[in-house]
Design a protein around this motif. Structure first.
Motif, PDB file in Angstrom:
ATOM      1  N   LEU A  45       0.832  -1.211   0.000  1.00  0.00           N
ATOM      2  CA  LEU A  45       0.000   0.000   0.000  1.00  0.00           C
ATOM      3  C   LEU A  45       0.863   1.256   0.000  1.00  0.00           C
ATOM      4  O   LEU A  45       0.534   2.248  -0.658  1.00  0.00           O
ATOM      5  N   SER A  46       1.967   1.236   0.735  1.00  0.00           N
ATOM      6  CA  SER A  46       2.840   2.402   0.787  1.00  0.00           C
ATOM      7  C   SER A  46       3.430   2.716  -0.581  1.00  0.00           C
ATOM      8  O   SER A  46       3.492   3.873  -0.999  1.00  0.00           O
ATOM      9  N   VAL A  47       3.857   1.665  -1.290  1.00  0.00           N
ATOM     10  CA  VAL A  47       4.439   1.875  -2.615  1.00  0.00           C
ATOM     11  C   VAL A  47       3.390   2.337  -3.618  1.00  0.00           C
ATOM     12  O   VAL A  47       3.597   3.279  -4.391  1.00  0.00           O
ATOM     13  N   ALA A  48       2.227   1.700  -3.603  1.00  0.00           N
ATOM     14  CA  ALA A  48       1.199   1.986  -4.605  1.00  0.00           C
ATOM     15  C   ALA A  48       0.562   3.357  -4.432  1.00  0.00           C
ATOM     16  O   ALA A  48       0.152   3.982  -5.422  1.00  0.00           O
ATOM     17  N   TYR A  49       0.471   3.840  -3.189  1.00  0.00           N
ATOM     18  CA  TYR A  49      -0.261   5.093  -2.952  1.00  0.00           C
ATOM     19  C   TYR A  49       0.657   6.224  -2.517  1.00  0.00           C
ATOM     20  O   TYR A  49       0.208   7.201  -1.933  1.00  0.00           O
ATOM     21  N   GLY A  50       1.945   6.094  -2.850  1.00  0.00           N
ATOM     22  CA  GLY A  50       2.880   7.158  -2.535  1.00  0.00           C
ATOM     23  C   GLY A  50       2.577   8.439  -3.265  1.00  0.00           C
ATOM     24  O   GLY A  50       2.807   9.545  -2.750  1.00  0.00           O
ATOM     25  N   THR A  51       2.038   8.330  -4.491  1.00  0.00           N
ATOM     26  CA  THR A  51       1.672   9.521  -5.255  1.00  0.00           C
ATOM     27  C   THR A  51       0.389  10.147  -4.738  1.00  0.00           C
ATOM     28  O   THR A  51       0.210  11.366  -4.825  1.00  0.00           O
ATOM     29  N   VAL A  52      -0.504   9.333  -4.191  1.00  0.00           N
ATOM     30  CA  VAL A  52      -1.780   9.849  -3.691  1.00  0.00           C
ATOM     31  C   VAL A  52      -1.573  10.604  -2.383  1.00  0.00           C
ATOM     32  O   VAL A  52      -2.120  11.705  -2.186  1.00  0.00           O
ATOM     33  N   VAL A  53      -0.800  10.027  -1.472  1.00  0.00           N
ATOM     34  CA  VAL A  53      -0.478  10.675  -0.197  1.00  0.00           C
ATOM     35  C   VAL A  53       1.045  10.844  -0.177  1.00  0.00           C
ATOM     36  O   VAL A  53       1.776   9.941   0.215  1.00  0.00           O
ATOM     37  N   ARG A  54       1.515  11.984  -0.628  1.00  0.00           N
ATOM     38  CA  ARG A  54       2.947  12.179  -0.837  1.00  0.00           C
ATOM     39  C   ARG A  54       3.728  12.275   0.471  1.00  0.00           C
ATOM     40  O   ARG A  54       4.892  11.902   0.518  1.00  0.00           O
ATOM     41  N   ARG A  55       3.111  12.792   1.488  1.00  0.00           N
ATOM     42  CA  ARG A  55       3.811  12.940   2.763  1.00  0.00           C
ATOM     43  C   ARG A  55       3.943  11.581   3.424  1.00  0.00           C
ATOM     44  O   ARG A  55       2.954  10.957   3.807  1.00  0.00           O
ATOM     45  N   GLY A  56       5.173  11.109   3.574  1.00  0.00           N
ATOM     46  CA  GLY A  56       5.406   9.757   4.059  1.00  0.00           C
ATOM     47  C   GLY A  56       4.840   9.492   5.435  1.00  0.00           C
ATOM     48  O   GLY A  56       4.248   8.432   5.683  1.00  0.00           O
ATOM     49  N   SER A  57       5.006  10.438   6.349  1.00  0.00           N
ATOM     50  CA  SER A  57       4.515  10.221   7.709  1.00  0.00           C
ATOM     51  C   SER A  57       2.997  10.092   7.738  1.00  0.00           C
ATOM     52  O   SER A  57       2.447   9.242   8.446  1.00  0.00           O
ATOM     53  N   LEU A  58       2.319  10.899   6.929  1.00  0.00           N
ATOM     54  CA  LEU A  58       0.851  10.826   6.880  1.00  0.00           C
ATOM     55  C   LEU A  58       0.409   9.528   6.221  1.00  0.00           C
ATOM     56  O   LEU A  58      -0.540   8.878   6.685  1.00  0.00           O
ATOM     57  N   ARG A  59       1.097   9.138   5.159  1.00  0.00           N
ATOM     58  CA  ARG A  59       0.729   7.905   4.463  1.00  0.00           C
ATOM     59  C   ARG A  59       0.875   6.694   5.379  1.00  0.00           C
ATOM     60  O   ARG A  59      -0.024   5.851   5.456  1.00  0.00           O
ATOM     61  N   TRP A  60       1.968   6.617   6.105  1.00  0.00           N
ATOM     62  CA  TRP A  60       2.168   5.489   7.007  1.00  0.00           C
ATOM     63  C   TRP A  60       1.218   5.531   8.197  1.00  0.00           C
ATOM     64  O   TRP A  60       0.809   4.480   8.705  1.00  0.00           O
ATOM     65  N   ALA A  61       0.841   6.718   8.620  1.00  0.00           N
ATOM     66  CA  ALA A  61      -0.136   6.827   9.708  1.00  0.00           C
ATOM     67  C   ALA A  61      -1.492   6.292   9.262  1.00  0.00           C
ATOM     68  O   ALA A  61      -2.174   5.568  10.013  1.00  0.00           O
ATOM     69  N   LEU A  62      -1.892   6.625   8.035  1.00  0.00           N
ATOM     70  CA  LEU A  62      -3.166   6.128   7.511  1.00  0.00           C
ATOM     71  C   LEU A  62      -3.131   4.611   7.339  1.00  0.00           C
ATOM     72  O   LEU A  62      -4.102   3.916   7.664  1.00  0.00           O
ATOM     73  N   ILE A  63      -2.014   4.107   6.833  1.00  0.00           N
ATOM     74  CA  ILE A  63      -1.882   2.658   6.669  1.00  0.00           C
ATOM     75  C   ILE A  63      -1.918   1.956   8.022  1.00  0.00           C
ATOM     76  O   ILE A  63      -2.566   0.916   8.189  1.00  0.00           O
ATOM     77  N   ALA A  64      -1.230   2.529   9.006  1.00  0.00           N
ATOM     78  CA  ALA A  64      -1.218   1.932  10.345  1.00  0.00           C
ATOM     79  C   ALA A  64      -2.621   1.900  10.943  1.00  0.00           C
ATOM     80  O   ALA A  64      -3.012   0.904  11.577  1.00  0.00           O
ATOM     81  N   CYS A  65      -3.383   2.967  10.739  1.00  0.00           N
ATOM     82  CA  CYS A  65      -4.764   2.995  11.244  1.00  0.00           C
ATOM     83  C   CYS A  65      -5.612   1.931  10.566  1.00  0.00           C
ATOM     84  O   CYS A  65      -6.420   1.251  11.220  1.00  0.00           O
ATOM     85  N   LEU A  66      -5.432   1.776   9.270  1.00  0.00           N
ATOM     86  CA  LEU A  66      -6.198   0.767   8.529  1.00  0.00           C
ATOM     87  C   LEU A  66      -5.823  -0.640   8.976  1.00  0.00           C
ATOM     88  O   LEU A  66      -6.694  -1.498   9.179  1.00  0.00           O
ATOM     89  N   MET A  67      -4.529  -0.885   9.155  1.00  0.00           N
ATOM     90  CA  MET A  67      -4.076  -2.194   9.619  1.00  0.00           C
ATOM     91  C   MET A  67      -4.575  -2.486  11.039  1.00  0.00           C
ATOM     92  O   MET A  67      -4.997  -3.602  11.348  1.00  0.00           O
ATOM     93  N   ALA A  68      -4.533  -1.459  11.903  1.00  0.00           N
ATOM     94  CA  ALA A  68      -4.997  -1.641  13.282  1.00  0.00           C
ATOM     95  C   ALA A  68      -6.489  -1.941  13.311  1.00  0.00           C
ATOM     96  O   ALA A  68      -6.959  -2.790  14.088  1.00  0.00           O
TER      97      ALA A  68
END
Length: 307
Positions: A80-103
């Motif tokens: 998900l991080s690789v595929a949506y890096g262009t959609v959510v460019r800010r790395g910290s925000l992207r990983w926070a969203l992914i972490a919330c989804l995984m949790a």
């Protein structure tokens, strides 16, 4: 199964198969992913992917029960991080969203284990994760330059793989039983009491990939044909076949792999589309932006006298 269960099974499978295909094309139209640094994806990459398809089930089945969800979760999070890096460019925000989804997926799975009546939230959240992964992976390959010829051959190879490992060696059944109910199970679907319909992530990826590459290669003609193939041979044929067999013989097959229907149909679909001309490339669909011409600075009059 009862008639109501049959209708639910067919309708949900059809909705998921078409939904992931349409979503992938929509993502392709709206989002431009970075071009791969190692060149375009081609048939060799499909061979490597087929190797992973063959090896991963054995790897997953060899893992302890407590470790399997962590491995699946890390794999999905990275994808998900690789595929949506262009959609959510800010790395910290992207990983926070992914972490919330995984949790959320993890907590919903634990809740479903404690009380099976709470299984619906788990299936909905897990399905979102798997659908996002399928859409992202399909676009990484499509925008990376993958051709419909290679996708159709890959689908045909998957048909042979699924037929062998569902009939001769029952690996598919073992893997399906091993991952169901765990967090991050690689499948999307809905289970409500006695009603249930589940589609594997591999099948969803093939549907999304074939549809998106067909759209890239042949435009509206490719999109129309691919959606018809997904609906007919990706959803209706795999769901109606076990229902028909049960009605005739009284025995419900344990599993009917979807790719034994879709793989050959996808390959024939490619042969039909190929007759209309060569495939379009990414550069034909989305030409690279040209640099803006340099503007000449306006010249100002000078007196010619030095201070």
């Amino acid at each position: 199964m009862s008639a109501a269960q049959d209708v639910f099974f067919v309708a949900v499978t059809l909705a998921i198969a078409l939904g992931v295909s349409v979503a992938s094309v929509g993502f392709f139209r709206k989002v431009t992913l970075p071009r791969p640094a190692v060149g375009v994806f081609n048939g060799n990459d499909m061979i490597i992917m087929m190797g992973f398809v063959i090896a991963l089930p054995f790897f997953y089945l060899a893992l302890p029960d407590w470790l399997l969800p962590f491995v699946l979760g890390l794999t999905l999070a990275g994808g998900l991080s690789v595929a949506y890096g262009t959609v959510v460019r800010r790395g910290s925000l992207r990983w926070a969203l992914i972490a919330c989804l995984m949790a959320a997926d993890w907590l919903a799975a634990r809740g479903a284990e404690d009380d099976p009546t709470h299984a619906l939230p788990y299936w909905l959240i897990n399905s979102v994760v798997i659908l996002l992964m399928a859409v992202g992976a399909a676009n990484l390959n499509t925008q990376g330059g993958l051709k419909l010829r290679d996708v159709s051959r890959f689908a045909l190879a998957l048909a042979a793989y699924d037929l062998f490992f569902a009939t001769v060696v029952p690996l598919t059944q073992k893997l399906f039983g091993a991952v169901q109910g765990y967090a991050f199970a690689p499948s999307a679907g809905v289970r409500i009491g006695e009603f249930g319909a589940v589609v594997g992530m591999g099948d969803l990826l093939v549907y999304a990939l074939f549809t998106t590459v067909a759209y890239k290669a042949y435009g509206r003609r490719g999109l129309t044909l691919s959606l018809c193939l997904v609906a007919t041979f990706g959803a209706l044929a795999p769901t109606l076949t076990p229902i028909t067999i049960e009605a005739v013989t009284g025995h419900l097959p344990e599993i009917v792999p979807a790719q034994i229907f879709f793989g050959p149909a996808a390959f024939v679909g490619y042969l039909v589309l190929r007759r209309s001309g060569p495939e379009r490339r990414m550069v034909d669909v989305r030409p690279p932006a040209r640099p803006a011409p340099d503007r000449e600075e306006p010249q100002t009059a000078t007196s010619g006298v030095r201070a």
